[in-house]
Design a protein around this motif. Structure first.
Motif, PDB file in Angstrom:
ATOM      1  N   TYR A   1     -11.176  15.864 -29.197  1.00  0.00           N
ATOM      2  CA  TYR A   1     -11.145  17.427 -29.391  1.00  0.00           C
ATOM      3  C   TYR A   1     -12.453  17.811 -30.428  1.00  0.00           C
ATOM      4  O   TYR A   1     -12.821  18.874 -30.511  1.00  0.00           O
ATOM      5  N   VAL A   2     -12.876  16.974 -30.920  1.00  0.00           N
ATOM      6  CA  VAL A   2     -14.062  17.227 -31.859  1.00  0.00           C
ATOM      7  C   VAL A   2     -15.574  17.089 -31.236  1.00  0.00           C
ATOM      8  O   VAL A   2     -16.453  17.860 -31.562  1.00  0.00           O
TER       9      VAL A   2
ATOM     10  N   GLU B   1     -18.492  17.644 -28.528  1.00  0.00           N
ATOM     11  CA  GLU B   1     -18.734  18.590 -27.318  1.00  0.00           C
ATOM     12  C   GLU B   1     -18.569  17.808 -26.007  1.00  0.00           C
ATOM     13  O   GLU B   1     -19.223  16.647 -25.962  1.00  0.00           O
TER      14      GLU B   1
ATOM     15  N   GLU C   1     -12.849  19.288 -38.884  1.00  0.00           N
ATOM     16  CA  GLU C   1     -13.118  20.461 -39.686  1.00  0.00           C
ATOM     17  C   GLU C   1     -12.327  21.906 -38.971  1.00  0.00           C
ATOM     18  O   GLU C   1     -11.723  22.543 -39.864  1.00  0.00           O
ATOM     19  N   ASP C   2     -12.324  22.196 -37.666  1.00  0.00           N
ATOM     20  CA  ASP C   2     -11.840  23.040 -37.107  1.00  0.00           C
ATOM     21  C   ASP C   2     -10.213  22.962 -37.227  1.00  0.00           C
ATOM     22  O   ASP C   2      -9.663  21.937 -36.604  1.00  0.00           O
ATOM     23  N   PRO C   3      -9.493  23.817 -37.863  1.00  0.00           N
ATOM     24  CA  PRO C   3      -7.950  23.542 -38.107  1.00  0.00           C
ATOM     25  C   PRO C   3      -7.437  23.291 -36.451  1.00  0.00           C
ATOM     26  O   PRO C   3      -6.345  22.671 -36.393  1.00  0.00           O
ATOM     27  N   GLN C   4      -7.719  24.377 -35.719  1.00  0.00           N
ATOM     28  CA  GLN C   4      -7.179  24.457 -34.414  1.00  0.00           C
ATOM     29  C   GLN C   4      -7.379  23.178 -33.702  1.00  0.00           C
ATOM     30  O   GLN C   4      -6.338  22.678 -33.049  1.00  0.00           O
ATOM     31  N   LYS C   5      -8.538  22.657 -33.835  1.00  0.00           N
ATOM     32  CA  LYS C   5      -8.815  21.134 -33.321  1.00  0.00           C
ATOM     33  C   LYS C   5      -8.090  20.101 -33.821  1.00  0.00           C
ATOM     34  O   LYS C   5      -7.534  19.355 -33.094  1.00  0.00           O
ATOM     35  N   ARG C   6      -7.863  20.248 -35.141  1.00  0.00           N
ATOM     36  CA  ARG C   6      -7.120  19.177 -35.761  1.00  0.00           C
ATOM     37  C   ARG C   6      -5.712  19.303 -35.365  1.00  0.00           C
ATOM     38  O   ARG C   6      -5.080  18.156 -35.261  1.00  0.00           O
TER      39      ARG C   6
END
Ligand code: SR1
Ligand code: MG
Length: 408
Positions: free
Chosen positions: A278-279, A281, A363-368
């Motif tokens: 998810y993190v 690219e 860092e991105d809550p959606q990705k976490r």
């Protein structure tokens, strides 16, 4: 220091302590010291000769866990850590730091400073690739887990080791933090990412079938004195460079089920992999990193199985155990349990108290959220369907399948 009593070291007193205890630095060396520990339990100092460049590590335990002072622990864990490092040095000297001195009164171990190495977890969060890791780790695991087990060892010698490495307090920490708390929040120690609370309530706290499977692995952990384990073999317990790995921090060592160590290694690789899905690219760097982890998990299992079977057949003097049929059965069972313990490690690092930066660093809550959900699903499959995990390919299939269903 010379008082014959325990004293807590400081960045100042550790310099005099090392000079007094160890003939390592030149007499006129200008020594500096820094506390560099980032683990949960102990204090770790690097003492360095500023001109000559040589350095040592001093690790001292206290009667509480550094991260959680309410955990009261005996300082005996320093003795256990030193003795297992010395024992491992007899079996796999290339894969452990050298111990220079153990001080029973100060509960200190002075050991080699592995300055040429980096922590595996940090390297994985930077998406670095280490092509030889699977082979190196498979060798460490097979030698340590098979050569300390009844499959190979003399029965009386093995039982003496079981006694020497009884480690009730540190086992209790794992029993709570790995097995019970993540599923029941019994100790109130769980630390769930707030947007994940509902998912965890339903999928982890509410899944009674999962709890039954966890309870079976819990009993394995508590009762199966199979092999001398490292006991906490996550990616923060591995130093790595282009040529080698060194395994350190074995204070949770005890005689337990062999699959626990193998499962911890696999579980932590999967945590890094799940975060990277998810993190990172999209592009060739991501493809290469994800493929490398998948191939590493698969190869680790394949080579662990091959080496473990070879060791049993070649080294066991027991006519009932040195047969291919026995070796096949014995190693396959370890790998099935490894799958279950890998699932437990993944779930506890997301739901429980002791997190890993691979996931918390997203860092991105959606990705976490996406990464955590995929990893928790994966953990559940590893636990519930562990009987299917009898070869490296099955782990790779899990990664391919879960990735497809979660990202499509
Ligand atoms: C209070 S100790 C928390 C965790 O840190 C150790 O490294 C173990 O993994 C333990 O579960
Ligand atoms: Mg540790």
């Amino acid at each position: 220091m010379g008082s014959g009593k325990y004293e807590k070291l400081t960045e100042i007193s550790v310099i005099g302590y090392v000079r007094e205890k160890l003939d390592f630095f030149p007499l006129n060396a200008r020594l500096s010291a820094k506390e560099i520990g980032d683990g949960n339990l102990n204090f770790v100092y690097r003492v360095k000769d500023e001109e000559g460049g040589k350095s040592v590590i001093v690790k001292q335990s206290d009667e509480f866990a550094r991260s959680t002072p309410e955990y009261h622990l005996t300082k005996d864990r320093s003795r256990i850590e030193t003795e297992i490092l010395e024992y491992q040095a007899g079996l796999v000297p290339e894969h452990v730091p050298q111990v220079f001195l153990y001080d029973e009164i100060m509960c200190c171990c002075i050991m080699e400073d592995l300055v040429q190495y980096r922590i595996l977890r940090s390297e994985l969060t930077l998406h670095k690739i280490y092509p030889d890791f699977a082979e190196q780790m498979a060798k460490f695991l097979s030698v340590m887990l098979i050569c300390t087990s009844d499959a190979v060892m003399d029965s009386e010698e093995k039982k003496k080791l079981v006694k020497k490495f009884i480690n009730p307090e540190l086992c209790r920490i794992s029993e709570d933090l790995v097995f019970t708390d993540p599923y029941t929040n019994a100790g109130g120690t769980n630390d769930v990412f707030p947007p994940m609370r509902m998912f965890v309530e339903e999928e982890i706290y509410g899944d009674k079938l999962l709890h039954t499977e966890v309870s079976k692995l819990y009993m394995e952990f508590k009762t199966n004195t199979q092999s001398l384990l490292h006991g906490d073999l996550h990616s923060g317990s591995v130093f790595i460079n282009e040529d080698n790995i060194k395994i350190f921090d074995p204070e949770f060592a005890f005689y337990g089920p062999a699959g626990y160590d193998v499962g911890n290694v696999i579980g932590n690789l999967l945590l890094s992999w799940g975060a990277a899905v998810y993190v990172m690219e999209d592009g060739s760097e991501k493809e290469q990193f994800l493929s490398w982890i998948k191939e590493t998990v698969e190869k680790l299992v394949i080579r662990f199985m091959e080496e473990s079977r070879r060791l049993i057949i070649e080294s066991s003097r027991d006519p009932l155990c040195n047969t291919p049929d026995f070796a096949f059965w014995y190693v396959e069972k370890i790998v099935q349990e490894s799958a279950g313990f890998a699932g437990l490690e993944i779930i506890r690092r997301i739901v429980g108290e002791a997190h890993v930066k691979d996931v918390t660093g997203i860092e991105d809550p959606q990705k976490r959220i996406q990464a955590e959900k995929m990893l928790l699903r994966m953990g559940k499959i590893l636990i519930g369907q562990r009987g299917e995990f009898i070869c490296g390919k099955r782990f790779a299939q899990l990664m391919e399948g879960i990735c497809r269903s979660d990202t499509d």
